[in-house]
Design an enzyme around this catalytic site. Structure first.
Site: not given
Length: 587
Positions: A123, A405, A423, A425, A445, A470, A492
Protein backbone atom coordinates in the site's frame (compact mmCIF):
# COMPACT_ATOMS: atom_id res chain seq x y z
CA UNK A 1 -6.48 -10.64 20.46
CA UNK A 2 -7.75 -14.12 21.16
CA UNK A 3 -6.13 -16.31 18.55
CA UNK A 4 -5.84 -20.03 18.02
CA UNK A 5 -3.30 -21.95 16.00
CA UNK A 6 -4.68 -23.68 12.94
CA UNK A 7 -5.58 -27.35 13.61
CA UNK A 8 -2.69 -28.71 11.60
CA UNK A 9 0.02 -31.18 12.56
CA UNK A 10 2.59 -29.14 10.68
CA UNK A 11 4.88 -27.54 13.29
CA UNK A 12 5.89 -24.80 10.85
CA UNK A 13 2.33 -23.53 10.62
CA UNK A 14 2.24 -19.71 10.85
CA UNK A 15 -1.44 -18.89 10.45
CA UNK A 16 -3.44 -17.68 13.44
CA UNK A 17 -7.17 -18.27 13.41
CA UNK A 18 -9.54 -15.81 14.95
CA UNK A 19 -12.61 -17.94 15.58
CA UNK A 20 -15.53 -16.02 14.19
CA UNK A 21 -18.44 -18.41 14.51
CA UNK A 22 -19.00 -21.22 16.97
CA UNK A 23 -16.60 -22.53 19.57
CA UNK A 24 -13.29 -24.23 18.90
CA UNK A 25 -14.83 -27.68 19.10
CA UNK A 26 -17.46 -26.86 16.51
CA UNK A 27 -14.79 -25.58 14.15
CA UNK A 28 -12.72 -28.71 14.65
CA UNK A 29 -15.81 -30.72 13.78
CA UNK A 30 -16.06 -28.83 10.48
CA UNK A 31 -18.61 -26.23 11.44
CA UNK A 32 -22.37 -26.33 11.45
CA UNK A 33 -25.42 -24.86 9.70
CA UNK A 34 -24.30 -25.81 6.20
CA UNK A 35 -26.74 -26.71 3.48
CA UNK A 36 -26.61 -30.34 2.28
CA UNK A 37 -25.31 -29.28 -1.15
CA UNK A 38 -22.67 -26.97 0.26
CA UNK A 39 -21.56 -29.49 2.87
CA UNK A 40 -21.27 -32.28 0.33
CA UNK A 41 -19.31 -30.08 -2.05
CA UNK A 42 -17.02 -28.93 0.73
CA UNK A 43 -16.31 -32.42 2.01
CA UNK A 44 -15.62 -33.69 -1.49
CA UNK A 45 -13.22 -30.79 -2.03
CA UNK A 46 -11.37 -31.51 1.20
CA UNK A 47 -11.13 -35.20 0.33
CA UNK A 48 -9.88 -34.38 -3.13
CA UNK A 49 -7.17 -32.20 -1.61
CA UNK A 50 -5.99 -35.03 0.59
CA UNK A 51 -5.73 -37.36 -2.41
CA UNK A 52 -4.33 -34.85 -4.89
CA UNK A 53 -2.82 -31.68 -3.40
CA UNK A 54 -3.59 -28.50 -5.33
CA UNK A 55 -0.99 -27.82 -7.99
CA UNK A 56 -0.58 -25.48 -10.94
CA UNK A 57 -0.09 -24.19 -13.44
CA UNK A 58 -3.10 -21.94 -13.06
CA UNK A 59 -3.60 -18.25 -13.83
CA UNK A 60 -6.73 -16.11 -13.75
CA UNK A 61 -6.37 -12.41 -14.55
CA UNK A 62 -8.24 -9.55 -16.17
CA UNK A 63 -6.50 -9.55 -19.55
CA UNK A 64 -5.48 -12.52 -21.76
CA UNK A 65 -2.08 -10.95 -22.52
CA UNK A 66 -1.28 -10.85 -18.81
CA UNK A 67 -2.47 -14.44 -18.37
CA UNK A 68 -0.24 -15.52 -21.24
CA UNK A 69 2.76 -13.76 -19.70
CA UNK A 70 2.17 -15.52 -16.40
CA UNK A 71 1.75 -18.93 -18.00
CA UNK A 72 5.01 -18.50 -19.93
CA UNK A 73 6.88 -17.85 -16.69
CA UNK A 74 5.32 -20.92 -15.06
CA UNK A 75 6.22 -23.03 -18.09
CA UNK A 76 9.87 -22.00 -17.64
CA UNK A 77 9.83 -23.28 -14.06
CA UNK A 78 9.00 -19.96 -12.49
CA UNK A 79 7.26 -19.64 -9.16
CA UNK A 80 3.84 -18.15 -8.51
CA UNK A 81 5.53 -14.93 -7.40
CA UNK A 82 7.70 -14.87 -10.53
CA UNK A 83 4.54 -15.10 -12.60
CA UNK A 84 2.91 -12.37 -10.53
CA UNK A 85 5.73 -9.98 -11.43
CA UNK A 86 5.26 -10.68 -15.14
CA UNK A 87 1.47 -10.39 -14.89
CA UNK A 88 1.61 -7.03 -13.10
CA UNK A 89 4.11 -5.66 -15.61
CA UNK A 90 1.74 -6.52 -18.49
CA UNK A 91 -1.44 -5.41 -16.71
CA UNK A 92 0.11 -2.00 -16.08
CA UNK A 93 0.51 -1.63 -19.82
CA UNK A 94 -2.66 -3.15 -21.25
CA UNK A 95 -5.04 -2.30 -18.39
CA UNK A 96 -3.61 1.04 -17.15
CA UNK A 97 -7.01 2.23 -15.98
CA UNK A 98 -6.86 -0.33 -13.20
CA UNK A 99 -3.32 -0.95 -11.92
CA UNK A 100 0.30 -0.34 -12.71
CA UNK A 101 3.88 0.33 -11.72
CA UNK A 102 2.84 3.64 -10.19
CA UNK A 103 0.32 2.05 -7.82
CA UNK A 104 0.06 -0.29 -4.86
CA UNK A 105 -1.14 -3.78 -4.00
CA UNK A 106 -1.77 -6.46 -1.40
CA UNK A 107 -0.45 -9.97 -2.03
CA UNK A 108 -1.42 -13.15 -0.20
CA UNK A 109 1.23 -15.85 -0.70
CA UNK A 110 0.65 -19.50 0.21
CA UNK A 111 3.72 -21.71 0.64
CA UNK A 112 2.79 -25.32 -0.06
CA UNK A 113 5.79 -26.81 1.73
CA UNK A 114 5.28 -25.01 5.05
CA UNK A 115 1.51 -24.45 4.70
CA UNK A 116 2.18 -20.84 5.72
CA UNK A 117 0.51 -17.70 4.38
CA UNK A 118 2.47 -14.47 4.12
CA UNK A 119 0.85 -11.11 3.46
CA UNK A 120 2.83 -8.54 1.50
CA UNK A 121 1.54 -5.01 2.04
CA UNK A 122 2.43 -2.78 -0.91
CA UNK A 123 0.00 0.00 0.00
CA UNK A 124 1.25 3.48 -0.85
CA UNK A 125 2.29 5.92 1.87
CA UNK A 126 1.65 9.62 2.38
CA UNK A 127 4.71 11.87 1.98
CA UNK A 128 6.61 13.21 4.98
CA UNK A 129 5.07 16.63 4.35
CA UNK A 130 1.46 15.40 4.61
CA UNK A 131 -0.85 16.84 7.25
CA UNK A 132 -4.43 15.92 8.22
CA UNK A 133 -5.60 18.88 6.10
CA UNK A 134 -3.77 17.62 3.02
CA UNK A 135 -6.85 18.12 0.83
CA UNK A 136 -7.94 21.45 2.32
CA UNK A 137 -7.83 24.72 0.44
CA UNK A 138 -8.81 28.05 1.95
CA UNK A 139 -10.00 26.25 5.05
CA UNK A 140 -12.31 23.83 3.23
CA UNK A 141 -11.85 20.36 1.74
CA UNK A 142 -11.40 20.23 -2.02
CA UNK A 143 -14.11 18.73 -4.17
CA UNK A 144 -13.31 15.07 -4.66
CA UNK A 145 -12.49 15.32 -8.37
CA UNK A 146 -10.20 18.28 -7.71
CA UNK A 147 -8.44 16.28 -5.00
CA UNK A 148 -7.93 13.33 -7.36
CA UNK A 149 -6.45 15.47 -10.11
CA UNK A 150 -4.19 17.41 -7.76
CA UNK A 151 -0.61 16.51 -7.00
CA UNK A 152 -1.71 15.91 -3.40
CA UNK A 153 -3.36 12.62 -4.32
CA UNK A 154 -0.24 10.59 -5.16
CA UNK A 155 1.49 8.47 -2.55
CA UNK A 156 4.86 6.73 -2.75
CA UNK A 157 4.32 3.76 -5.12
CA UNK A 158 4.37 0.36 -3.41
CA UNK A 159 3.59 -2.35 -5.98
CA UNK A 160 7.09 -2.70 -7.44
CA UNK A 161 8.96 -2.68 -4.09
CA UNK A 162 6.44 -5.19 -2.73
CA UNK A 163 6.86 -7.52 -5.71
CA UNK A 164 10.65 -7.20 -5.48
CA UNK A 165 10.61 -8.26 -1.82
CA UNK A 166 8.25 -11.18 -2.43
CA UNK A 167 10.24 -12.34 -5.45
CA UNK A 168 13.50 -12.17 -3.52
CA UNK A 169 11.99 -14.48 -0.92
CA UNK A 170 9.99 -16.80 -3.18
CA UNK A 171 11.28 -16.44 -6.73
CA UNK A 172 12.76 -19.28 -8.78
CA UNK A 173 13.89 -17.35 -11.86
CA UNK A 174 16.13 -14.27 -12.09
CA UNK A 175 14.17 -11.03 -11.60
CA UNK A 176 15.64 -9.67 -14.81
CA UNK A 177 13.93 -12.42 -16.85
CA UNK A 178 10.36 -11.57 -15.79
CA UNK A 179 9.68 -8.47 -17.88
CA UNK A 180 10.16 -9.74 -21.43
CA UNK A 181 6.49 -9.83 -22.44
CA UNK A 182 5.81 -6.38 -21.00
CA UNK A 183 8.82 -4.90 -22.78
CA UNK A 184 7.92 -6.48 -26.14
CA UNK A 185 4.26 -5.45 -25.95
CA UNK A 186 5.22 -1.91 -25.03
CA UNK A 187 7.88 -1.61 -27.74
CA UNK A 188 6.04 -3.34 -30.61
CA UNK A 189 2.54 -2.41 -29.55
CA UNK A 190 -0.54 -4.21 -28.27
CA UNK A 191 -4.11 -4.26 -29.50
CA UNK A 192 -6.36 -1.90 -27.55
CA UNK A 193 -9.14 -3.91 -25.94
CA UNK A 194 -12.79 -2.81 -25.91
CA UNK A 195 -12.65 -2.10 -22.18
CA UNK A 196 -9.55 0.08 -22.43
CA UNK A 197 -11.03 1.83 -25.47
CA UNK A 198 -14.15 2.63 -23.48
CA UNK A 199 -12.05 4.16 -20.72
CA UNK A 200 -10.02 6.18 -23.21
CA UNK A 201 -13.21 7.58 -24.71
CA UNK A 202 -14.83 8.26 -21.34
CA UNK A 203 -15.51 11.67 -19.87
CA UNK A 204 -13.52 10.82 -16.75
CA UNK A 205 -11.23 13.81 -16.08
CA UNK A 206 -8.21 11.52 -15.57
CA UNK A 207 -8.64 10.38 -19.19
CA UNK A 208 -8.51 14.04 -20.31
CA UNK A 209 -5.37 15.29 -18.56
CA UNK A 210 -2.51 16.52 -20.71
CA UNK A 211 -0.61 13.30 -20.01
CA UNK A 212 -3.50 11.00 -20.92
CA UNK A 213 -4.42 13.07 -23.95
CA UNK A 214 -0.86 12.91 -25.28
CA UNK A 215 -0.67 9.16 -24.70
CA UNK A 216 -4.08 8.23 -26.10
CA UNK A 217 -4.14 10.50 -29.18
CA UNK A 218 -3.00 9.19 -32.56
CA UNK A 219 -1.03 11.15 -35.14
CA UNK A 220 -4.24 12.08 -36.97
CA UNK A 221 -5.62 13.75 -33.84
CA UNK A 222 -8.17 11.07 -32.98
CA UNK A 223 -8.15 8.88 -29.91
CA UNK A 224 -7.26 5.20 -29.94
CA UNK A 225 -10.21 2.85 -30.33
CA UNK A 226 -10.65 -0.90 -29.91
CA UNK A 227 -8.51 -2.82 -32.40
CA UNK A 228 -5.85 -0.11 -32.78
CA UNK A 229 -2.25 -0.97 -31.95
CA UNK A 230 -0.88 1.21 -29.14
CA UNK A 231 2.86 1.50 -28.55
CA UNK A 232 4.50 2.81 -25.39
CA UNK A 233 8.29 3.04 -25.81
CA UNK A 234 8.62 4.92 -22.52
CA UNK A 235 7.05 1.98 -20.70
CA UNK A 236 9.42 -0.40 -22.48
CA UNK A 237 12.36 1.63 -21.21
CA UNK A 238 10.89 1.68 -17.71
CA UNK A 239 10.54 -2.10 -17.47
CA UNK A 240 14.05 -2.51 -18.88
CA UNK A 241 15.31 -0.28 -16.08
CA UNK A 242 13.36 -2.14 -13.40
CA UNK A 243 14.46 -5.51 -14.81
CA UNK A 244 18.07 -4.39 -14.65
CA UNK A 245 18.07 -2.48 -11.36
CA UNK A 246 15.18 -3.98 -9.37
CA UNK A 247 12.90 -1.77 -7.32
CA UNK A 248 15.72 0.76 -7.00
CA UNK A 249 15.23 1.50 -10.70
CA UNK A 250 11.82 2.96 -9.81
CA UNK A 251 12.56 4.35 -6.36
CA UNK A 252 15.74 6.23 -7.23
CA UNK A 253 17.33 7.95 -10.21
CA UNK A 254 15.54 9.32 -13.28
CA UNK A 255 12.26 7.45 -12.75
CA UNK A 256 11.85 8.71 -9.19
CA UNK A 257 12.72 12.20 -10.36
CA UNK A 258 10.12 11.98 -13.14
CA UNK A 259 7.45 10.82 -10.66
CA UNK A 260 8.21 13.68 -8.26
CA UNK A 261 8.23 16.19 -11.13
CA UNK A 262 4.82 15.04 -12.40
CA UNK A 263 3.37 15.27 -8.89
CA UNK A 264 4.78 18.79 -8.44
CA UNK A 265 3.27 20.11 -11.67
CA UNK A 266 0.21 22.33 -11.90
CA UNK A 267 -1.78 24.69 -9.72
CA UNK A 268 -2.09 22.18 -6.88
CA UNK A 269 1.36 20.59 -6.63
CA UNK A 270 1.88 17.62 -4.33
CA UNK A 271 4.53 17.18 -1.70
CA UNK A 272 5.81 13.73 -2.73
CA UNK A 273 9.60 13.92 -3.08
CA UNK A 274 12.31 11.63 -4.36
CA UNK A 275 13.23 11.06 -0.70
CA UNK A 276 9.68 9.83 0.01
CA UNK A 277 9.81 7.48 -2.98
CA UNK A 278 13.23 6.11 -2.02
CA UNK A 279 12.19 5.62 1.60
CA UNK A 280 9.17 3.48 0.81
CA UNK A 281 9.28 -0.04 2.27
CA UNK A 282 6.72 -2.84 1.86
CA UNK A 283 5.56 -4.58 5.03
CA UNK A 284 5.31 -8.31 5.67
CA UNK A 285 2.22 -9.05 7.76
CA UNK A 286 0.36 -12.06 9.15
CA UNK A 287 -2.93 -13.15 7.59
CA UNK A 288 -6.21 -12.95 9.45
CA UNK A 289 -8.05 -16.26 9.09
CA UNK A 290 -11.44 -17.52 10.20
CA UNK A 291 -13.69 -20.51 9.64
CA UNK A 292 -16.62 -20.51 7.24
CA UNK A 293 -18.57 -23.76 6.93
CA UNK A 294 -15.86 -26.44 6.65
CA UNK A 295 -13.33 -24.00 5.20
CA UNK A 296 -10.76 -21.54 6.47
CA UNK A 297 -10.83 -18.13 4.77
CA UNK A 298 -7.72 -15.96 5.01
CA UNK A 299 -7.39 -12.25 4.20
CA UNK A 300 -4.88 -9.44 4.80
CA UNK A 301 -4.99 -7.49 8.08
CA UNK A 302 -5.44 -3.70 8.26
CA UNK A 303 -4.96 -1.37 6.53
CA UNK A 304 -6.80 -3.83 4.27
CA UNK A 305 -10.47 -4.23 5.15
CA UNK A 306 -10.37 -8.00 4.61
CA UNK A 307 -11.37 -8.80 8.19
CA UNK A 308 -14.73 -7.19 7.42
CA UNK A 309 -15.43 -10.05 5.02
CA UNK A 310 -14.73 -12.51 7.83
CA UNK A 311 -17.15 -10.56 10.01
CA UNK A 312 -19.86 -10.84 7.35
CA UNK A 313 -19.24 -14.58 6.88
CA UNK A 314 -19.39 -15.07 10.64
CA UNK A 315 -22.68 -13.16 10.83
CA UNK A 316 -23.88 -15.29 7.94
CA UNK A 317 -23.30 -18.42 10.02
CA UNK A 318 -25.84 -16.94 12.46
CA UNK A 319 -28.37 -16.22 9.69
CA UNK A 320 -30.24 -19.32 8.42
CA UNK A 321 -31.87 -17.41 5.55
CA UNK A 322 -28.45 -16.94 3.95
CA UNK A 323 -28.18 -20.70 3.35
CA UNK A 324 -31.29 -20.80 1.14
CA UNK A 325 -29.32 -20.25 -2.07
CA UNK A 326 -29.15 -18.10 -5.17
CA UNK A 327 -32.84 -18.44 -6.08
CA UNK A 328 -34.04 -17.31 -2.66
CA UNK A 329 -35.09 -13.69 -2.03
CA UNK A 330 -34.64 -14.40 1.68
CA UNK A 331 -30.96 -15.23 1.10
CA UNK A 332 -30.29 -12.12 -0.96
CA UNK A 333 -32.15 -9.87 1.49
CA UNK A 334 -30.18 -11.33 4.39
CA UNK A 335 -26.92 -10.83 2.49
CA UNK A 336 -27.78 -7.18 1.85
CA UNK A 337 -28.66 -6.42 5.45
CA UNK A 338 -25.50 -8.11 6.76
CA UNK A 339 -23.49 -5.93 4.40
CA UNK A 340 -24.98 -2.80 5.94
CA UNK A 341 -23.74 -3.89 9.35
CA UNK A 342 -20.33 -4.85 8.01
CA UNK A 343 -19.79 -1.55 6.22
CA UNK A 344 -20.92 0.52 9.21
CA UNK A 345 -18.22 -1.10 11.36
CA UNK A 346 -15.57 -1.07 8.64
CA UNK A 347 -16.06 2.62 7.87
CA UNK A 348 -15.77 3.55 11.51
CA UNK A 349 -12.76 1.60 12.67
CA UNK A 350 -10.38 0.58 9.90
CA UNK A 351 -7.14 2.42 9.19
CA UNK A 352 -3.38 1.99 9.26
CA UNK A 353 -2.58 -0.08 12.38
CA UNK A 354 0.67 1.84 12.84
CA UNK A 355 -1.45 4.91 13.60
CA UNK A 356 -4.78 3.64 14.99
CA UNK A 357 -5.93 0.64 16.99
CA UNK A 358 -8.18 -1.47 14.75
CA UNK A 359 -10.39 -3.80 16.86
CA UNK A 360 -10.13 -6.81 14.55
CA UNK A 361 -10.49 -9.34 17.36
CA UNK A 362 -13.47 -7.46 18.77
CA UNK A 363 -15.22 -7.30 15.41
CA UNK A 364 -14.82 -11.09 15.11
CA UNK A 365 -15.70 -11.87 18.72
CA UNK A 366 -18.48 -14.52 18.68
CA UNK A 367 -20.72 -12.61 21.09
CA UNK A 368 -20.36 -9.37 19.17
CA UNK A 369 -20.93 -11.16 15.85
CA UNK A 370 -24.15 -12.70 17.17
CA UNK A 371 -25.36 -9.36 18.48
CA UNK A 372 -24.75 -7.66 15.15
CA UNK A 373 -26.33 -10.49 13.13
CA UNK A 374 -29.47 -10.27 15.26
CA UNK A 375 -29.99 -6.68 14.08
CA UNK A 376 -30.17 -7.60 10.40
CA UNK A 377 -33.81 -8.73 9.97
CA UNK A 378 -35.27 -5.49 11.36
CA UNK A 379 -32.84 -3.07 9.73
CA UNK A 380 -34.46 -0.21 7.88
CA UNK A 381 -32.12 2.44 6.56
CA UNK A 382 -28.43 2.77 7.29
CA UNK A 383 -27.02 0.54 10.01
CA UNK A 384 -25.40 2.15 13.06
CA UNK A 385 -21.83 1.24 13.80
CA UNK A 386 -21.37 -1.04 16.78
CA UNK A 387 -19.00 -1.01 19.73
CA UNK A 388 -16.94 -4.21 19.54
CA UNK A 389 -14.63 -5.21 22.40
CA UNK A 390 -11.51 -3.07 22.36
CA UNK A 391 -12.99 -0.41 20.10
CA UNK A 392 -11.19 2.94 20.28
CA UNK A 393 -12.97 6.28 20.24
CA UNK A 394 -12.73 7.51 16.66
CA UNK A 395 -14.62 10.07 14.63
CA UNK A 396 -16.95 9.72 11.68
CA UNK A 397 -15.38 8.81 8.34
CA UNK A 398 -15.58 10.77 5.08
CA UNK A 399 -13.68 8.46 2.71
CA UNK A 400 -14.64 7.88 -0.93
CA UNK A 401 -13.21 5.00 -2.98
CA UNK A 402 -13.60 5.31 -6.76
CA UNK A 403 -13.06 2.73 -9.49
CA UNK A 404 -9.72 1.46 -10.78
CA UNK A 405 -8.36 -1.89 -9.53
CA UNK A 406 -7.55 -5.44 -10.74
CA UNK A 407 -7.17 -8.88 -9.21
CA UNK A 408 -5.32 -12.02 -10.28
CA UNK A 409 -4.53 -15.49 -8.98
CA UNK A 410 -1.53 -17.73 -9.76
CA UNK A 411 -0.69 -21.29 -8.66
CA UNK A 412 2.62 -22.89 -9.64
CA UNK A 413 3.74 -26.50 -10.07
CA UNK A 414 4.79 -26.77 -6.41
CA UNK A 415 1.36 -25.70 -5.22
CA UNK A 416 2.50 -22.26 -4.08
CA UNK A 417 -0.18 -19.64 -4.74
CA UNK A 418 -0.57 -15.89 -5.10
CA UNK A 419 -3.80 -13.96 -4.65
CA UNK A 420 -3.09 -10.31 -5.43
CA UNK A 421 -5.26 -7.20 -5.68
CA UNK A 422 -3.53 -4.28 -7.36
CA UNK A 423 -4.56 -0.70 -8.09
CA UNK A 424 -3.78 2.86 -9.12
CA UNK A 425 -6.98 3.74 -7.21
CA UNK A 426 -9.17 5.73 -9.61
CA UNK A 427 -9.61 5.36 -13.36
CA UNK A 428 -6.07 6.02 -14.70
CA UNK A 429 -5.13 7.03 -11.16
CA UNK A 430 -4.48 10.75 -10.90
CA UNK A 431 -4.27 11.08 -14.68
CA UNK A 432 -0.59 12.05 -14.32
CA UNK A 433 2.16 9.97 -15.90
CA UNK A 434 5.88 9.30 -15.61
CA UNK A 435 7.96 6.73 -17.45
CA UNK A 436 4.99 5.64 -19.56
CA UNK A 437 2.78 4.67 -16.61
CA UNK A 438 0.04 6.37 -14.63
CA UNK A 439 0.55 7.59 -11.08
CA UNK A 440 -1.80 6.61 -8.30
CA UNK A 441 -4.29 8.87 -6.55
CA UNK A 442 -4.22 6.60 -3.53
CA UNK A 443 -4.14 9.36 -0.94
CA UNK A 444 -7.75 10.22 -1.76
CA UNK A 445 -8.49 6.89 -0.04
CA UNK A 446 -7.97 8.81 3.18
CA UNK A 447 -10.86 10.63 4.81
CA UNK A 448 -10.73 14.06 3.18
CA UNK A 449 -12.29 15.48 6.36
CA UNK A 450 -9.90 14.41 9.14
CA UNK A 451 -12.02 15.01 12.24
CA UNK A 452 -15.60 14.78 13.45
CA UNK A 453 -17.48 17.91 14.49
CA UNK A 454 -16.30 17.40 18.07
CA UNK A 455 -12.68 17.22 16.95
CA UNK A 456 -12.29 13.45 17.28
CA UNK A 457 -9.92 12.23 14.54
CA UNK A 458 -11.21 9.73 11.99
CA UNK A 459 -9.39 6.39 11.99
CA UNK A 460 -8.54 6.95 8.33
CA UNK A 461 -7.38 10.58 8.60
CA UNK A 462 -4.26 11.64 6.69
CA UNK A 463 -0.87 11.58 8.41
CA UNK A 464 2.73 11.67 7.21
CA UNK A 465 3.96 8.18 6.32
CA UNK A 466 0.52 6.66 6.84
CA UNK A 467 -1.09 4.08 4.55
CA UNK A 468 -4.69 4.77 3.56
CA UNK A 469 -7.40 2.29 4.46
CA UNK A 470 -8.01 -0.13 1.62
CA UNK A 471 -10.90 -2.32 0.50
CA UNK A 472 -8.47 -4.54 -1.42
CA UNK A 473 -8.93 -7.98 0.14
CA UNK A 474 -7.26 -10.84 -1.74
CA UNK A 475 -8.49 -14.18 -0.41
CA UNK A 476 -6.86 -17.56 0.18
CA UNK A 477 -9.13 -20.54 1.02
CA UNK A 478 -7.80 -23.53 2.96
CA UNK A 479 -9.21 -26.82 4.19
CA UNK A 480 -9.31 -27.73 7.88
CA UNK A 481 -5.76 -29.05 7.73
CA UNK A 482 -4.37 -25.82 6.33
CA UNK A 483 -4.01 -27.10 2.76
CA UNK A 484 -4.71 -24.90 -0.23
CA UNK A 485 -8.24 -25.10 -1.61
CA UNK A 486 -8.40 -21.90 -3.61
CA UNK A 487 -7.88 -18.19 -4.05
CA UNK A 488 -9.97 -15.32 -5.36
CA UNK A 489 -10.59 -11.60 -5.21
CA UNK A 490 -12.06 -8.63 -7.04
CA UNK A 491 -11.68 -4.95 -7.83
CA UNK A 492 -14.55 -2.57 -7.11
CA UNK A 493 -13.54 0.17 -4.67
CA UNK A 494 -15.47 -0.20 -1.42
CA UNK A 495 -17.71 -2.74 -3.19
CA UNK A 496 -14.81 -5.22 -3.17
CA UNK A 497 -16.01 -6.44 0.22
CA UNK A 498 -19.49 -7.17 -1.15
CA UNK A 499 -18.15 -8.81 -4.32
CA UNK A 500 -15.70 -11.08 -2.51
CA UNK A 501 -18.32 -12.04 0.07
CA UNK A 502 -20.85 -12.87 -2.64
CA UNK A 503 -18.36 -15.12 -4.41
CA UNK A 504 -17.35 -16.91 -1.22
CA UNK A 505 -20.94 -17.47 -0.08
CA UNK A 506 -22.04 -18.64 -3.52
CA UNK A 507 -19.09 -20.97 -4.15
CA UNK A 508 -18.49 -22.28 -0.62
CA UNK A 509 -21.89 -21.88 1.01
CA UNK A 510 -24.20 -22.59 -1.92
CA UNK A 511 -21.85 -25.01 -3.67
CA UNK A 512 -21.96 -23.26 -7.07
CA UNK A 513 -19.26 -23.65 -9.73
CA UNK A 514 -16.81 -20.76 -9.45
CA UNK A 515 -17.68 -19.18 -12.80
CA UNK A 516 -21.37 -19.29 -11.93
CA UNK A 517 -20.67 -17.80 -8.51
CA UNK A 518 -18.67 -14.95 -10.04
CA UNK A 519 -21.34 -14.20 -12.64
CA UNK A 520 -24.22 -13.99 -10.18
CA UNK A 521 -25.71 -10.49 -10.02
CA UNK A 522 -24.10 -8.18 -7.51
CA UNK A 523 -25.73 -6.31 -4.68
CA UNK A 524 -23.94 -3.65 -2.64
CA UNK A 525 -25.63 -2.44 0.54
CA UNK A 526 -23.77 0.44 2.13
CA UNK A 527 -25.54 3.22 3.99
CA UNK A 528 -29.26 3.52 3.27
CA UNK A 529 -29.43 2.10 -0.27
CA UNK A 530 -29.15 -1.18 -2.13
CA UNK A 531 -27.20 -0.88 -5.37
CA UNK A 532 -27.50 -3.95 -7.57
CA UNK A 533 -27.24 -5.47 -11.03
CA UNK A 534 -31.01 -5.15 -11.15
CA UNK A 535 -31.31 -6.79 -14.57
CA UNK A 536 -29.74 -9.92 -13.11
CA UNK A 537 -32.46 -10.50 -10.54
CA UNK A 538 -35.81 -11.91 -11.57
CA UNK A 539 -38.94 -9.92 -10.83
CA UNK A 540 -39.97 -12.61 -8.35
CA UNK A 541 -36.70 -12.31 -6.41
CA UNK A 542 -36.85 -8.51 -6.49
CA UNK A 543 -40.43 -8.56 -5.19
CA UNK A 544 -39.48 -10.99 -2.43
CA UNK A 545 -36.56 -8.79 -1.42
CA UNK A 546 -38.72 -5.66 -1.47
CA UNK A 547 -41.19 -7.36 0.86
CA UNK A 548 -38.30 -7.65 3.32
CA UNK A 549 -37.31 -4.00 3.01
CA UNK A 550 -34.60 -4.45 0.37
CA UNK A 551 -35.58 -2.36 -2.65
CA UNK A 552 -32.98 -2.51 -5.40
CA UNK A 553 -31.68 0.34 -7.51
CA UNK A 554 -29.01 0.21 -10.26
CA UNK A 555 -25.48 -0.21 -8.97
CA UNK A 556 -23.45 2.99 -9.40
CA UNK A 557 -20.11 1.72 -8.12
CA UNK A 558 -17.37 0.03 -10.14
CA UNK A 559 -18.60 -3.41 -11.11
CA UNK A 560 -16.88 -6.59 -10.09
CA UNK A 561 -13.88 -8.25 -11.70
CA UNK A 562 -13.69 -11.49 -9.76
CA UNK A 563 -10.85 -13.86 -10.66
CA UNK A 564 -9.74 -17.07 -9.02
CA UNK A 565 -10.44 -20.76 -8.52
CA UNK A 566 -11.21 -23.56 -6.08
CA UNK A 567 -9.54 -26.99 -6.11
CA UNK A 568 -12.37 -29.46 -6.59
CA UNK A 569 -12.18 -33.14 -7.46
CA UNK A 570 -8.48 -32.91 -8.24
CA UNK A 571 -8.72 -30.02 -10.70
CA UNK A 572 -9.05 -26.25 -10.75
CA UNK A 573 -12.61 -24.99 -10.94
CA UNK A 574 -11.63 -21.55 -12.21
CA UNK A 575 -13.40 -18.38 -13.15
CA UNK A 576 -12.90 -14.96 -14.70
CA UNK A 577 -15.70 -12.46 -14.19
CA UNK A 578 -17.70 -12.04 -17.40
CA UNK A 579 -17.96 -8.32 -16.67
CA UNK A 580 -14.25 -7.97 -17.55
CA UNK A 581 -12.01 -9.28 -20.33
CA UNK A 582 -10.02 -11.84 -18.39
CA UNK A 583 -9.61 -15.58 -18.67
CA UNK A 584 -8.86 -18.46 -16.30
CA UNK A 585 -6.29 -20.95 -17.59
CA UNK A 586 -5.40 -24.19 -15.80
CA UNK A 587 -2.59 -25.09 -18.21
Amino acid sequence: MRAYSNPSSNPRRKISLILTGAAVGAFMLAGCATTPVAEATAVESVAATAEAPARGPFVSAANPLAVEAGMKVLARGGSAVDAAVAIQAVLGLVEPQSSGLGGGAFMMFYDAESAAITVYDGRETAPASATPELFYENGRPLAFVEAVLSGHSTGAPGAVPMLALAQKQHGALPWSELFGDAETLAQDGFVVSPRLAGMIASDAPQARTRWATEYFTKADGTRYVAGDVLKNPAYAETVRTIAREGAAGLQTGPLAEAIAAAVAEGARPGGLTTADIAAYKPIVREAVCGPYKVYVVCVPPPPSSGASILQLLAMGEQTPDLDKGAQSPEAWAAFAQLQRLMYADRDRYFGDPAFVSVPVAGLLDPTYVAERAALAPALRGAAPFGTPPGAPRVGADATREPAGTSHFVVVDAKGDAVSMTTTVESLFGSGRMAGGFFLNNQLTDFSLVPTASDGTPAANAVAAGKRPRSSMSPVIVLDREGRLLGAMGSPGGSSILAYNAKALIAALGWGLPVQEAFDLPNIVAKGDGFGADTEGFSQEIQAGMAARGVVLRPNTSENSGLHGALWRDGRWDGGADSRREGVARPQ
